[in-house]
Enzyme design. Structure first.
Site, PDB file in Angstrom:
ATOM      1  CB  CYS A  67      -0.957  -0.069   1.185  1.00 18.64           C
ATOM      2  SG  CYS A  67      -2.487   0.752   0.856  1.00 18.64           S
ATOM      3  CG  HIS A 162      -3.141  -3.411   3.848  1.00 23.24           C
ATOM      4  ND1 HIS A 162      -2.110  -2.858   4.556  1.00 23.24           N
ATOM      5  CD2 HIS A 162      -3.774  -2.384   3.258  1.00 23.24           C
ATOM      6  CE1 HIS A 162      -2.124  -1.552   4.418  1.00 23.24           C
ATOM      7  NE2 HIS A 162      -3.123  -1.233   3.630  1.00 23.24           N
ATOM      8  CD  GLU A 164      -0.459  -5.895   6.010  1.00 22.56           C
ATOM      9  OE1 GLU A 164      -0.282  -6.411   4.902  1.00 22.56           O
ATOM     10  OE2 GLU A 164      -0.715  -4.686   6.167  1.00 22.56           O
TER      11      GLU A 164
END
Ligand code: GLN
Length: 182
Positions: A67, A162, A164
């Site tokens: 990002c 993202h 994660e």
């Protein structure tokens, strides 16, 4: 950052936070997390990190940017604020906030042929999009409408989204493979 650290720790990596130039010398790879690229840019210059990170990228240090991290890795920016700089390294043009505002955040299922094990669940939070890809970079994933959201160039990996947050570990594994291969 916490999610990246936990994920990398779970994959067996030794994780430390890099805030000062001296700390950069002690790591074999770098994750540039999401957040706000304008702030990352300002703080990195304020703390004398811009030049060392640019040097490390030029020397081939593996970097995973998600990002805002992708924005920092892009050679060219669209819709940056006046004076905003990136570290560069990826031969791409990246448009900030390409998907609109925070409320327009979304999750999507992405085909990533370079990763084993089927599609990726990706969370887009005011993310950038890769508007054009130069000859040195290659596309890892695009949305159904063709917009490019994941790119790779040598040891650099840049993602609009993202991984994660959705518990997706395969990009981090790919990053660690690059670190181990050096
Ligand atoms: N819009 C942010 C920027 O320009 C990126 C958003 C994010 O990292 N989730 O830096």
């Amino acid at each position: 950052m916490r999610e990246h650290a936990a994920l990398l720790d779970g994959l067996g990596a030794e994780v430390s936070l890099v805030r000062r130039p001296g700390e950069l010398a002690g790591v074999d790879g770098l994750v540039i997390p999401g957040g706000e690229s304008t702030v990352i840019d300002k703080l990195s210059r304020l703390f004398g990190m811009q030049a060392p990170i640019r040097d490390a990228i030029r020397d081939g240090m593996p970097v995973l940017g998600t990002c805002a991290g992708l924005i920092m890795l892009a050679d060219r920016l669209v819709d940056a604020i006046p004076g905003q700089e990136s570290f560069g390294g990826l031969d791409v043009t990246v448009r900030r906030n390409a998907f609109g505002r925070q409320v327009e955040s979304f999750e999507a299922e992405l085909a990533v042929p370079a990763l084993p094990g089927g599609p990726v669940r990706a969370a887009f939070i005011r993310g950038p999009v890769v508007e054009s890809v130069g000859p040195a970079a290659s596309v890892l994933a695009s949305l159904d409408d063709g917009r490019v959201v994941a790119v790779e160039q040598d040891s650099l990996l840049g993602l609009s989204f993202h991984p994660e947050i959705t518990g997706e570990t395969r990009f981090h594994e790919r990053f660690l493979d690059t670190v181990l291969a050096r």
